[in-house]
Design an enzyme around this catalytic site. Sequence first.
Site, short mmCIF file in Angstrom:
data_model
loop_
_atom_site.label_atom_id
_atom_site.label_comp_id
_atom_site.label_asym_id
_atom_site.label_seq_id
_atom_site.Cartn_x
_atom_site.Cartn_y
_atom_site.Cartn_z
N CYS A 90 49.47 82.12 45.72
CA CYS A 90 50.51 83.12 45.45
C CYS A 90 51.84 82.46 45.06
O CYS A 90 51.96 81.99 43.94
CB CYS A 90 50.64 84.08 46.63
SG CYS A 90 51.52 85.57 46.19
N HIS A 202 45.49 85.75 49.52
CA HIS A 202 45.79 85.31 50.88
C HIS A 202 44.56 85.61 51.71
O HIS A 202 43.55 86.07 51.20
CB HIS A 202 46.98 86.09 51.45
CG HIS A 202 48.26 85.87 50.73
ND1 HIS A 202 48.96 84.70 50.81
CD2 HIS A 202 48.98 86.68 49.92
CE1 HIS A 202 50.07 84.82 50.09
NE2 HIS A 202 50.10 86.00 49.53
N1 GLN Z 1 57.51 86.02 46.10
C1 GLN Z 1 56.33 86.05 45.29
C2 GLN Z 1 56.00 87.43 44.71
O1 GLN Z 1 56.33 88.46 45.29
C3 GLN Z 1 55.16 85.47 46.06
C4 GLN Z 1 54.82 86.26 47.29
C5 GLN Z 1 53.69 85.65 48.08
O2 GLN Z 1 53.52 84.44 48.17
N2 GLN Z 1 52.93 86.53 48.70
O3 GLN Z 1 55.41 87.48 43.66
#
Ligand code: GLN
Length: 245
Positions: A90, A202
Site C-alpha cells: 500500500c 493488507h
Molecule cells: N496513504 C495512502 C493512501 O491512502 C496509503 C494508505 C495505506 O497504506 N493503507 O492511498
Amino acid sequence: MLTIGLILPDVLGTYGDDGNALVLRQRARMRGIDTEIKPIKLGEAVPESLDVYCVGGGEDTAQVLASEHLRKDGGLIRAANAGRPILGICAGLQVLGTSFRASEGIVEGVGLIDATTVSLEKRAIGEVQSSPTGAGITAALDQPLTGFENHMGATILGPDASPLGRVTRGVGNTDALGASESPEQVGVEGVVQGNVICTYMHGPALARNPQLADLLLAQAMGTTLAELEPLDIEVVAQLRKERTR
Ligand code: GLN
C-alpha cells in the site's frame, strides 16, 4: 542465517503489515531455517545485503518521510539493484514508485517500480481479491490472492512494471477516475518489477497468501517455490476458506 529487513516500522507500521515479516520468519523457522528480523527505523541506514525486505503501509505524511529517507540513504535501492526480493504494501507500493500525491503536492518516490500514484474518486476500503497474472517472478503463483484494501491513492503502471493480479473483487490499483488517461489499468492489482513485488493487500498479505510468502522466502534463499518443503497449517487454510470466494 536468513535476515528479513523490516523497513521503517516506526513510520510505515500503521496497518499491521509488520506481520508480513513475522510470517516470513515463522515459515522459515518451521522449515528449520535460522531466521531473524532486522527492523530499520527512520534515520538508520538500510543494510543492502539482507535476504528479503518488507515495506509496510502508512499515512500520507509518514510516506513523505519514508520516501525522503530511502532516497537519501540508498541502501534499499542498492539491495533492489542486486536482485534482493522486496515486498511493498500500500503506502509501501506508492513510496517505491516514481511519484505519489500527498497533501504537499506530488512527491518523488524511491523509483524501484515504474508506477505513479494519483487519487481515486473515493477511498477504496474492503476485501480485495485477484488472480495472479503470472508476471515475472510471480509466474509460479496459481492461488487467488486476498487481502483488505484501504487507500485513496490510484496507481498507474508504466511499461517496465506489470500487475500482480487481475481483480475479481474490490478495486485494486485504480478506479476509472485515477486511470482517466489509461482506462486499461482499471481492474488490476499490485505491481511486479524484477524482484520487487508490491500490493494494496493488507491483512497482513502474507498471512492470507502463504504461496506469496513462500515465493518471497524461496527468492530470499536462492531457491524456487517448487523446491520449498510444503507446510500444512490448518489455521491458514481456515483463514483462506473464510476470505476467498
Ligand atoms: N496513504 C495512502 C493512501 O491512502 C496509503 C494508505 C495505506 O497504506 N493503507 O492511498
